[in-house]
Write a protein that holds these residues in place. Structure first.
Motif, PDB file in Angstrom:
ATOM      1  N   VAL A  19       0.842  -1.200   0.000  1.00  0.00           N
ATOM      2  CA  VAL A  19       0.000   0.000   0.000  1.00  0.00           C
ATOM      3  C   VAL A  19       0.877   1.250   0.000  1.00  0.00           C
ATOM      4  O   VAL A  19       0.610   2.226  -0.705  1.00  0.00           O
ATOM      5  CB  VAL A  19      -0.941  -0.006   1.221  1.00  0.00           C
ATOM      6  CG1 VAL A  19      -1.716   1.313   1.316  1.00  0.00           C
ATOM      7  CG2 VAL A  19      -1.910  -1.182   1.137  1.00  0.00           C
ATOM      8  N   LYS A  20       1.956   1.194   0.780  1.00  0.00           N
ATOM      9  CA  LYS A  20       2.829   2.358   0.931  1.00  0.00           C
ATOM     10  C   LYS A  20       4.243   1.868   1.197  1.00  0.00           C
ATOM     11  O   LYS A  20       4.447   0.980   2.026  1.00  0.00           O
ATOM     12  CB  LYS A  20       2.340   3.225   2.102  1.00  0.00           C
ATOM     13  CG  LYS A  20       3.176   4.469   2.373  1.00  0.00           C
ATOM     14  CD  LYS A  20       2.640   5.181   3.617  1.00  0.00           C
ATOM     15  CE  LYS A  20       3.492   6.396   3.964  1.00  0.00           C
ATOM     16  NZ  LYS A  20       3.049   7.006   5.244  1.00  0.00           N
ATOM     17  N   CYS A  22       7.649   1.857   2.882  1.00  0.00           N
ATOM     18  CA  CYS A  22       8.181   2.381   4.138  1.00  0.00           C
ATOM     19  C   CYS A  22       9.559   3.005   3.908  1.00  0.00           C
ATOM     20  O   CYS A  22      10.334   2.508   3.085  1.00  0.00           O
ATOM     21  CB  CYS A  22       8.277   1.262   5.176  1.00  0.00           C
ATOM     22  SG  CYS A  22       6.674   0.554   5.614  1.00  0.00           S
ATOM     23  N   GLU A  31       4.636   0.502  -4.612  1.00  0.00           N
ATOM     24  CA  GLU A  31       3.319   0.959  -4.171  1.00  0.00           C
ATOM     25  C   GLU A  31       2.264   0.611  -5.211  1.00  0.00           C
ATOM     26  O   GLU A  31       2.442   0.842  -6.401  1.00  0.00           O
ATOM     27  CB  GLU A  31       3.345   2.469  -3.908  1.00  0.00           C
ATOM     28  CG  GLU A  31       4.132   2.840  -2.664  1.00  0.00           C
ATOM     29  CD  GLU A  31       3.962   4.297  -2.270  1.00  0.00           C
ATOM     30  OE1 GLU A  31       3.070   4.957  -2.838  1.00  0.00           O
ATOM     31  OE2 GLU A  31       4.707   4.766  -1.389  1.00  0.00           O
ATOM     32  N   ASN A 106       0.778  -7.640   6.530  1.00  0.00           N
ATOM     33  CA  ASN A 106       0.754  -6.314   7.138  1.00  0.00           C
ATOM     34  C   ASN A 106      -0.561  -6.195   7.904  1.00  0.00           C
ATOM     35  O   ASN A 106      -1.634  -6.388   7.319  1.00  0.00           O
ATOM     36  CB  ASN A 106       0.843  -5.239   6.053  1.00  0.00           C
ATOM     37  CG  ASN A 106       0.929  -3.831   6.609  1.00  0.00           C
ATOM     38  OD1 ASN A 106       0.248  -3.492   7.571  1.00  0.00           O
ATOM     39  ND2 ASN A 106       1.753  -2.999   6.000  1.00  0.00           N
ATOM     40  N   GLY A 108      -2.334  -3.920   8.616  1.00  0.00           N
ATOM     41  CA  GLY A 108      -3.253  -2.929   8.071  1.00  0.00           C
ATOM     42  C   GLY A 108      -3.883  -3.319   6.753  1.00  0.00           C
ATOM     43  O   GLY A 108      -4.628  -2.537   6.164  1.00  0.00           O
ATOM     44  N   THR A 109      -3.594  -4.538   6.255  1.00  0.00           N
ATOM     45  CA  THR A 109      -4.108  -4.915   4.933  1.00  0.00           C
ATOM     46  C   THR A 109      -4.989  -6.157   4.955  1.00  0.00           C
ATOM     47  O   THR A 109      -5.373  -6.646   3.903  1.00  0.00           O
ATOM     48  CB  THR A 109      -2.944  -5.183   3.951  1.00  0.00           C
ATOM     49  OG1 THR A 109      -2.181  -6.305   4.426  1.00  0.00           O
ATOM     50  CG2 THR A 109      -2.049  -3.976   3.800  1.00  0.00           C
ATOM     51  N   LYS A 139       4.188   5.647  13.183  1.00  0.00           N
ATOM     52  CA  LYS A 139       4.022   6.775  12.261  1.00  0.00           C
ATOM     53  C   LYS A 139       5.365   7.209  11.691  1.00  0.00           C
ATOM     54  O   LYS A 139       5.490   7.477  10.490  1.00  0.00           O
ATOM     55  CB  LYS A 139       3.339   7.938  12.982  1.00  0.00           C
ATOM     56  CG  LYS A 139       2.934   9.072  12.059  1.00  0.00           C
ATOM     57  CD  LYS A 139       2.106  10.111  12.806  1.00  0.00           C
ATOM     58  CE  LYS A 139       1.659  11.222  11.860  1.00  0.00           C
ATOM     59  NZ  LYS A 139       0.823  12.245  12.560  1.00  0.00           N
ATOM     60  N   ARG A 143       4.426   3.211   8.776  1.00  0.00           N
ATOM     61  CA  ARG A 143       3.515   2.077   8.755  1.00  0.00           C
ATOM     62  C   ARG A 143       2.068   2.540   8.622  1.00  0.00           C
ATOM     63  O   ARG A 143       1.716   3.643   9.062  1.00  0.00           O
ATOM     64  CB  ARG A 143       3.664   1.239  10.030  1.00  0.00           C
ATOM     65  CG  ARG A 143       5.074   0.751  10.294  1.00  0.00           C
ATOM     66  CD  ARG A 143       5.582  -0.162   9.202  1.00  0.00           C
ATOM     67  NE  ARG A 143       4.912  -1.463   9.240  1.00  0.00           N
ATOM     68  CZ  ARG A 143       5.058  -2.407   8.309  1.00  0.00           C
ATOM     69  NH1 ARG A 143       5.802  -2.176   7.241  1.00  0.00           N
ATOM     70  NH2 ARG A 143       4.442  -3.563   8.416  1.00  0.00           N
ATOM     71  N   ILE A 144       1.211   1.686   8.044  1.00  0.00           N
ATOM     72  CA  ILE A 144      -0.178   2.081   7.802  1.00  0.00           C
ATOM     73  C   ILE A 144      -1.118   1.553   8.880  1.00  0.00           C
ATOM     74  O   ILE A 144      -2.328   1.783   8.808  1.00  0.00           O
ATOM     75  CB  ILE A 144      -0.657   1.614   6.414  1.00  0.00           C
ATOM     76  CG1 ILE A 144      -0.657   0.071   6.337  1.00  0.00           C
ATOM     77  CG2 ILE A 144       0.198   2.219   5.310  1.00  0.00           C
ATOM     78  CD1 ILE A 144      -1.330  -0.475   5.072  1.00  0.00           C
ATOM     79  N   HIS A 145      -0.591   0.822   9.882  1.00  0.00           N
ATOM     80  CA  HIS A 145      -1.432   0.296  10.958  1.00  0.00           C
ATOM     81  C   HIS A 145      -1.064   0.969  12.274  1.00  0.00           C
ATOM     82  O   HIS A 145      -0.033   1.629  12.384  1.00  0.00           O
ATOM     83  CB  HIS A 145      -1.263  -1.222  11.081  1.00  0.00           C
ATOM     84  CG  HIS A 145       0.107  -1.628  11.533  1.00  0.00           C
ATOM     85  ND1 HIS A 145       1.152  -1.831  10.649  1.00  0.00           N
ATOM     86  CD2 HIS A 145       0.625  -1.869  12.767  1.00  0.00           C
ATOM     87  CE1 HIS A 145       2.233  -2.171  11.324  1.00  0.00           C
ATOM     88  NE2 HIS A 145       1.941  -2.208  12.615  1.00  0.00           N
TER      89      HIS A 145
END
Length: 389
Positions: A19-20, A22, A31, A106, A108-109, A139, A143-145
């Motif tokens: 997703v992003k 790092c 991405e 991840n 967050g996914t 942050k 990370r997205i979670h």
């Protein structure tokens, strides 16, 4: 050089999207932009494997002891896509009964309920890239979670019936102190995983952090203190450290990674995937690498152009390649494994072995076991460099 039989063999599957990206990551990850090309990429992976079997037909006779889905973020792919990959692999290769099948995830996914699907697809081990249970640290790491999301994801995987759970943590993070590093260990242990990986943050070349280093990074002494105290905390919780960065409850070491560290063979499929293959008939050990960019890889997955490189490891480089892996293991490896997996007699490296013993980096019983001392583990890079050509 005399390779008598092939070493144990694994399958590595690389899924390159995330997703992003790092800022610390130097893996081959890209991405995701637009719709995820699941079906097309699954076909590319199987075409890649078919081409490997044409190039090296003896691979069809190997038994595959473990499968590892790495990335990128493999959990972006739905369970049915993972199932199609595993079914395709089983049609082409002999997967051992009860083979360890790991999916990197991840927190967050993953959608709620998806772990049931991964289990049905054949995944029996989940590796969570948590990195920290401190939201501010997450942050800073891009990370997205958040911490609660990570805890929920681990619990959902356990509730779904997946018994083998790894949690990845990083330490020596920007602004992190000892108490915060140990808090991460405490939160991870409370989730009752079977395995924990504990890595020091390093500024790898060609990453955002290398170009723009974060402020307030702990110094070397602080990082060493975090590592030592974390080792104590994990030992008290029943985790055995079996490799530099790997800890497991008894009987739950990662079989796929053990195969790497014991200089076993592995087939690598996917964009940027690497492989190591012992060609017994031609008495050589091959290194393979596939094209890194997903678009180019998918265009050429079934042809020779999928290969970014294919080369035999030079005989004088084999001791370094072997020790680079084997000496990471706390218990080392049987000395006989050196000849079995490199084709070289132990006498060919007696000089660097003696140097390692003389400076206190190697245990002296080299005829039976190749093992770093506690001091050698601390100066592991220096020890391994003794075996450079």
């Amino acid at each position: 050089m005399s390779l008598l039989q092939p070493p144990p063999t694994s399958l590595y599957v690389h899924i390159p999207w995330c997703v992003k990206k790092c800022p610390y990551c130097d893996f081959n990850s890209h991405e995701q932009r637009g719709a995820l090309q699941e079906a097309e990429y699954v076909e590319s992976l199987l075409a890649d494997l078919d081409a490997d079997l044409v190039d090296q037909p003896w691979l069809a006779d190997r038994r595959i002891n473990s499968v590892f889905f790495g990335g990128g973020t493999p959990s972006l792919f739905a369970p049915d896509a993972i199932e199609r990959i595993l079914d395709g692999a089983r049609r082409r290769l002999s997967l051992a009964l009860g083979a360890e099948v790991t999916l990197e995830t991840n927190p967050g996914t993953v959608e709620h309920g998806r772990f049931d699907g991964y289990l049905r697809a054949g995944v029996n081990r989940i590796s969570f890239g948590v990195q920290s249970f401190n939201d501010a640290a997450l942050k800073r790491l891009g990370r997205i979670h958040d911490a609660d999301e990570a805890s929920r994801a681990v619990c959902e995987a356990q509730d779904a019936g997946i018994g083998e759970i790894n949690i990845d943590l990083m330490y020596a993070l920007p602004g992190q102190d000892l108490a915060q590093a140990l808090f991460d260990i405490e939160r991870a242990v409370a989730l009752a995983p079977t395995h924990l990986s504990h890595y020091q943050l390093t500024l790898e070349p060609n990453t955002v952090f290398a170009a723009r280093p974060p402020r307030q990074l702990p110094d070397e002494d602080q990082a060493w203190d975090m590592q030592e105290r974390a080792q104590e905390q994990l030992a008290a919780a029943g985790f055995l450290q079996y490799e530099v960065s790997a800890y497991a409850q008894p009987g739950h070491a990662c079989q796929h990674n053990l195969n790497y560290w014991r200089f076993g063979d592995y087939i690598g499929i996917g964009a940027g995937a690497h492989g190591k293959l012992s060609d017994i008939a031609n008495q050589r050990i091959l290194r393979t690498a596939k094209l890194k960019h997903p678009r180019g890889y998918q265009e050429h997955a079934g042809s020779a152009r999928r290969l970014a490189s294919l080369e035999a490891i030079a005989e004088d480089a084999l001791p370094f390649e072997f020790m680079l892996n084997a000496l990471r293991l706390n218990a080392g490896v049987p000395a006989a494994l050196f000849q079995a997996h490199t084709g070289l007699d132990l006498d060919t490296i007696v000089a660097p072995l003696r140097r390692g013993i003389d400076v206190g980096w190697l245990e002296p019983e080299i005829a039976e076991r190749l093992q770093a001392t506690a001091l050698g583990s601390r100066y592991l890079n220096d020890l391994i460099e003794l075996f450079l050509p």
